[in-house]
Design an enzyme around this catalytic site. Structure first.
Site, PDB file in Angstrom:
ATOM      1  N   GLU A   1      15.815  -6.932  -2.763  1.00 16.13           N
ATOM      2  CA  GLU A   1      14.571  -7.233  -2.043  1.00 16.13           C
ATOM      3  C   GLU A   1      14.909  -8.143  -0.861  1.00 16.13           C
ATOM      4  OE1 GLU A   1      11.691  -9.869  -3.875  1.00 16.13           O
ATOM      5  OE2 GLU A   1      10.062  -8.566  -3.201  1.00 16.13           O
TER       6      GLU A   1
ATOM      7  N   LYS B   1       1.030 -25.134  -9.240  1.00 14.18           N
ATOM      8  CA  LYS B   1       2.221 -25.583  -8.498  1.00 14.18           C
ATOM      9  C   LYS B   1       2.423 -24.588  -7.353  1.00 14.18           C
ATOM     10  CE  LYS B   1       6.227 -25.520  -7.618  1.00 14.18           C
ATOM     11  NZ  LYS B   1       6.692 -25.307  -6.225  1.00 14.18           N
TER      12      LYS B   1
ATOM     13  N   GLU C   1       4.574 -11.795 -12.170  1.00 12.29           N
ATOM     14  CA  GLU C   1       4.341 -10.829 -11.074  1.00 12.29           C
ATOM     15  C   GLU C   1       5.486 -11.039 -10.109  1.00 12.29           C
ATOM     16  OE1 GLU C   1       1.765  -8.786 -10.850  1.00 12.29           O
ATOM     17  OE2 GLU C   1       0.353  -9.646 -12.294  1.00 12.29           O
TER      18      GLU C   1
ATOM     19  N   CYS D   1       5.260  -8.397  -1.601  1.00  7.18           N
ATOM     20  CA  CYS D   1       5.940  -7.982  -2.837  1.00  7.18           C
ATOM     21  C   CYS D   1       5.998  -6.467  -2.950  1.00  7.18           C
ATOM     22  CB  CYS D   1       5.241  -8.582  -4.048  1.00  7.18           C
ATOM     23  SG  CYS D   1       3.480  -8.232  -4.082  1.00  7.18           S
TER      24      CYS D   1
HETATM   25  P1  NAD Z   1      10.380 -17.876  -5.735  1.00  8.36           P
HETATM   26  O1  NAD Z   1      10.617 -17.157  -7.021  1.00  8.36           O
HETATM   27  O2  NAD Z   1      11.530 -18.521  -5.073  1.00  8.36           O
HETATM   28  O3  NAD Z   1       9.312 -19.046  -5.954  1.00  8.36           O
HETATM   29  C1  NAD Z   1       8.045 -18.778  -6.513  1.00  8.36           C
HETATM   30  C2  NAD Z   1       7.501 -20.073  -7.095  1.00  8.36           C
HETATM   31  O4  NAD Z   1       8.369 -20.476  -8.162  1.00  8.36           O
HETATM   32  C3  NAD Z   1       7.468 -21.250  -6.112  1.00  8.36           C
HETATM   33  O5  NAD Z   1       6.323 -22.022  -6.359  1.00  8.36           O
HETATM   34  C4  NAD Z   1       8.724 -22.032  -6.474  1.00  8.36           C
HETATM   35  O6  NAD Z   1       8.623 -23.407  -6.172  1.00  8.36           O
HETATM   36  C5  NAD Z   1       8.773 -21.813  -7.971  1.00  8.36           C
HETATM   37  N1  NAD Z   1      10.100 -22.000  -8.551  1.00  8.36           N
HETATM   38  C6  NAD Z   1      11.299 -21.757  -7.980  1.00  8.36           C
HETATM   39  N2  NAD Z   1      12.294 -22.072  -8.849  1.00  8.36           N
HETATM   40  C7  NAD Z   1      11.701 -22.496  -9.985  1.00  8.36           C
HETATM   41  C8  NAD Z   1      12.186 -22.940 -11.248  1.00  8.36           C
HETATM   42  N3  NAD Z   1      13.488 -23.032 -11.516  1.00  8.36           N
HETATM   43  N4  NAD Z   1      11.273 -23.277 -12.190  1.00  8.36           N
HETATM   44  C9  NAD Z   1       9.956 -23.204 -11.951  1.00  8.36           C
HETATM   45  N5  NAD Z   1       9.443 -22.809 -10.767  1.00  8.36           N
HETATM   46  C10 NAD Z   1      10.306 -22.440  -9.796  1.00  8.36           C
HETATM   47  O7  NAD Z   1       9.621 -16.842  -4.795  1.00  8.36           O
HETATM   48  P2  NAD Z   1       9.113 -17.065  -3.302  1.00  8.36           P
HETATM   49  O8  NAD Z   1      10.303 -17.039  -2.408  1.00  8.36           O
HETATM   50  O9  NAD Z   1       8.189 -18.218  -3.242  1.00  8.36           O
HETATM   51  O10 NAD Z   1       8.217 -15.757  -3.079  1.00  8.36           O
HETATM   52  C11 NAD Z   1       8.744 -14.537  -2.787  1.00  8.36           C
HETATM   53  C12 NAD Z   1       8.833 -13.673  -4.034  1.00  8.36           C
HETATM   54  O11 NAD Z   1       7.541 -13.537  -4.635  1.00  8.36           O
HETATM   55  C13 NAD Z   1       9.276 -12.263  -3.712  1.00  8.36           C
HETATM   56  O12 NAD Z   1      10.224 -11.854  -4.660  1.00  8.36           O
HETATM   57  C14 NAD Z   1       7.994 -11.451  -3.843  1.00  8.36           C
HETATM   58  O13 NAD Z   1       8.189 -10.102  -4.116  1.00  8.36           O
HETATM   59  C15 NAD Z   1       7.305 -12.165  -4.955  1.00  8.36           C
HETATM   60  N6  NAD Z   1       5.858 -11.861  -4.973  1.00  8.36           N
HETATM   61  C16 NAD Z   1       5.352 -11.039  -5.968  1.00  8.36           C
HETATM   62  C17 NAD Z   1       3.992 -10.706  -5.973  1.00  8.36           C
HETATM   63  C18 NAD Z   1       3.398  -9.801  -7.046  1.00  8.36           C
HETATM   64  O14 NAD Z   1       2.189  -9.816  -7.205  1.00  8.36           O
HETATM   65  N7  NAD Z   1       4.181  -9.037  -7.777  1.00  8.36           N
HETATM   66  C19 NAD Z   1       3.162 -11.205  -4.970  1.00  8.36           C
HETATM   67  C20 NAD Z   1       3.699 -12.026  -3.974  1.00  8.36           C
HETATM   68  C21 NAD Z   1       5.066 -12.349  -3.998  1.00  8.36           C
END
Ligand code: NAD
Length: 501
Positions: A403, A192, A268, A303
Site C-alpha cells: 500500500e 486517540k 479497519e 484506504c
Molecule cells: P497507522 O497505522 O500508522 O496509524 C493509525 C493510528 O494508530 C494512529 O492514531 C497512530 O497514532 C496509531 N498507532 C500507531 N502505532 C501504534 C501502536 N503501536 N499502538 C497503538 N496505536 C498506534 O496509520 P495511518 O498512517 O495513520 O493511516 C493510514 C492507514 O490507515 C492506511 O493503511 C489506510 O489504508 C488505513 N485506513 C483504513 C481505513 C478503513 O476504513 N479500512 C480508512 C482510513 C485509513
C-alpha cells in the site's frame, strides 16, 4: 449536501482561528500530565499550526478512569434512547454550525483541498451522525422460541469503555465513523487521533459536551501511537478497541488485546484494491474518470483507493489516454486553502519521502512511468507529489503489492476475465474492488469471485450509510457505517426466565 463557503478568504479565516491543543478529559481541556507537547505541521508549507499536548500512559489512565466513571453513572449508558438521540442530533447540528472551523483544521493539518472538506468529509460526517442517531431507538433484541414455562430473550447492551484509534487521512470523518456508533450504543469513549491530525477531535469533544453529552463520555488524548495509542490498546479497563489504520498496526491491536484483558478488537485497515476495466465496458472515458478519482482523490491517501488498475489488453491504449486526460484535468496540485484546488500536498514530508521512494522502486523494477513521477514544478515548499501513472506493471512488483498511500496508479494488463480475477485476488488485502463491464452476468460473477469487503460495478468508492464499510483478509475485521456497526458496539446477553405454566 455542500457546506456554504465563507465570506472572505480562507487564509484570512485561518489566521484568525483560535486553536485548542490541550487534551480533553472528563469534560474539560487540560495539559498532558508530563507537560509535553508536539507540533502540528501544515504540510502545504511546513509551518507550525499549533503546539499539541502529548499524552502518555498517565493521561490514558485518567481518561479511561473518567470514561469508566461516566459509564457506571448511567448518565449516558442508561439514558432513554430518544434522549440520547436528541443529544446526538444536537451534536450534529453544532458540527454543521462549526463546519468552517472543521474544514480549516483538517485542511491545515493534513493538506486535503478545502473544497473536499465542504463537499465530502463534513457532509458525510453529518450524514453518519444523523443516521446513527436515528438508529438508536430502532435497535431490538430477540425473544427465543422455548417451552411454554420459559421466557428467553437476548438483550443488547453497551460494551463499556471503547478506545477509538484513528488515522489522519479523513480526520473528522474517520473519527465520526467510530465515535458515532460507539456513543449511540451508550458506551463511553477515549479517542486517540493520529499525531498528524490532532486538532479536529478536540473540537468534536467540546461540541459533544455543548450538545448535552455528560462529562467523561467522550475524552480525547492526543499523542504518539507508540505512547498514548499503545497505552490505550493495552489498558485493562478498556473493553473494546475500534481501530482504523495500517494493517501493520492493526495486527498490533490484536496482540495488545491478547497481552491485556482480551478486549474486543475491530480493525479497519489498508488495501491494494483492484479496479478492473474489461474491454466490454460501456464507456472507457467514464471508467477513466472513476479510475482517476479512485486513485488521485484525497491525494491517493484513501484506504480503498483503486491502486491496481487491471485493464484488458485490447483497450489498454485508449484507456491509458483517457486516464491521463482525467488525471491532468481533475487533479492539479496546489494551495489546499484555495477553493479551486483539486489536489493538496500529502500529509507530511515523511509521507512524501515514502511515496517518492515507491516511485523510484517502480521505475527500477521496469514499470513505465507515463505521467508524473515526482514533485510537481514550483511546489517544493510543501509535501506535494504529482499524480503518477505506471503502466506495464506486473502484479508481483512491489508497487503492485504494497500500500503506497499516495497518488500512484499501477496499471496491470490482463488477457480476459479469468486472469483479471486471479490478479485481483492475488493480494494480502481485501478492502474494495471495482469492475467496468456491460455484461450483467460478468458483473455479478465478479461480485461473487472477488475477495473484498466492498464491490462496485460500473462505479467506484460509492455507497451510502446502509452499506457496510470494511474489508476481508488483512484489510481488517470490522464494519463501519450501517446498522451492524452500531450493533458491534453492543454485546448480547441471553436471559432465561422460568415463568411456570
Ligand atoms: P497507522 O497505522 O500508522 O496509524 C493509525 C493510528 O494508530 C494512529 O492514531 C497512530 O497514532 C496509531 N498507532 C500507531 N502505532 C501504534 C501502536 N503501536 N499502538 C497503538 N496505536 C498506534 O496509520 P495511518 O498512517 O495513520 O493511516 C493510514 C492507514 O490507515 C492506511 O493503511 C489506510 O489504508 C488505513 N485506513 C483504513 C481505513 C478503513 O476504513 N479500512 C480508512 C482510513 C485509513
Amino acid at each position: 449536501m455542500k457546506i456554504a463557503s465563507p465570506i472572505g478568504n480562507w487564509h484570512e479565516k485561518a489566521s484568525k482561528l483560535a486553536i485548542e491543543g490541550r487534551l480533553f478529559v472528563d469534560g474539560e481541556f487540560r495539559n498532558a500530565a508530563s507537560g509535553a507537547r508536539f507540533e502540528s505541521i501544515n504540510p502545504a508549507d511546513d509551518s507550525v499550526i499549533a503546539a499539541v499536548s502529548r499524552g502518555d500512559d498517565a493521561d490514558i489512565d485518567l481518561a479511561v478512569a473518567a470514561a469508566r466513571k461516566a459509564f457506571k453513572s448511567g448518565a449516558w449508558s442508561r439514558l432513554a434512547p430518544r434522549a440520547r438521540m436528541a443529544v446526538m442530533l444536537k451534536f450534529a447540528d453544532l458540527i454543521e454550525a462549526h463546519a468552517h472551523e472543521f474544514a480549516l483544521l483538517d485542511t491545515m493539518d493534513m493538506g486535503k483541498p478545502i473544497q473536499e472538506m465542504l463537499t465530502v468529509d463534513i457532509p458525510l460526517a453529518l450524514t453518519c451522525l444523523r443516521f446513527t442517531a436515528e438508529c438508536i431507538d430502532k435497535m431490538e433484541g430477540t425473544v427465543g422460541s422455548t417451552a411454554n414455562d420459559v421466557l428467553s430473550y437476548v438483550l443488547r447492551q453497551p460494551i463499556g469503555v471503547v478506545g477509538c484509534i484513528v488515522p489522519w487521512n479523513y480526520p473528522l470523518l474517520m473519527t465520526v465513523w467510530k465515535i458515532a456508533p460507539a456513543l449511540a450504543a451508550g458506551n463511553s469513549v477515549v479517542l486517540k487521533p493520529a499525531e498528524q491530525s490532532p486538532l479536529s477531535g478536540l473540537l468534536l469533544a467540546r461540541l459533544f459536551v455543548e450538545a448535552g453529552g455528560p462529562a467523561g463520555v467522550l475524552n480525547v488524548v492526543n499523542g504518539l501511537g507508540r505512547e498514548a495509542g499503545k497505552a490505550l490498546a493495552l489498558h485493562n479497563d478498556v473493553d473494546k478497541i475500534a481501530f482504523t489504520g495500517s494493517a501493520e498496526v492493526g495486527k498490533l491491536m490484536l496482540i495488545y488485546a491478547g497481552q491485556s484483558n482480551m478486549k474486543k478488537v475491530a480493525t479497519e485497515c489498508g488495501g491494494k484494491s483492484p479496479h478492473v476495466v474489461m474491454a466490454d465496458a460501456a464507456n472507457l472515458e467514464t471508467a477513466a474518470w472513476w479510475a482517476a478519482m479512485g486513485i488521485f482523490g484525497n491525494q491517493g491517501e484513501v484506504c480503498c483507493a483503486g491502486s491496481r488498475i487491471i485493464v484488458e489488453k485490447s483497450v489498454m491504449p485508449d484507456f491509458i489516454d483517457a486516464l491521463k486526460t482525467e488525471a491532468k484535468k481533475g487533479y492539479v496540485p496546489g494551495d489546499p486553502l484555495n477553493e479551486a484546488t483539486t489536489m493538496g500536498p500529502l500529509v507530511s514530508r515523511e509521507q512524501q519521502k515514502r511515496v517518492l521512494n515507491y516511485i523510484d522502486i517502480g521505475k527500477q523494477a521496469g514499470a513505465t512511468c507515463v505521467l508524473g513521477g515526482g514533485v510537481p514544478d514550483g511546489l517544493d515548499g510543501g509535501a506535494f507529489v504529482a499524480p503518477t501513472i505506471f503502466t506495464d506493471v506486473d502484479n508481483s512488483m512491489t508497487i503492485a503489492r504494497e500500500e503506497i498511500f499516495g497518488p500512484v496508479a499501477s496499471v496491470i494488463p490482463v488477457s480476459g476475465y479469468d486472469e483479471a480475477v486471479a490478479v485481483a485476488n492475488d493480494t494480502n488485502f481485501g478492502l474494495a474492488a471495482g469492475i467496468w463491464t456491460s455484461d450483467l452476468g460478468k458483473a455479478h460473477r465478479f461480485a461473487r469471485d472477488v475477495e473484498a469487503g466492498m464491490v462496485y460495478v460500473n462505479s467506484y468508492i460509492n455507497g451510502d450509510m446502509q452499506l457496510p464499510f470494511g474489508g476481508w483478509k488483512e484489510s481488517g475485521n470490522g464494519r463501519d457505517k450501517c446498522m451492524d456497526a452500531i450493533v458491534s458496539y453492543t454485546q448480547s446477553k441471553g436471559v432465561w426466565v422460568t415463568i411456570g405454566n
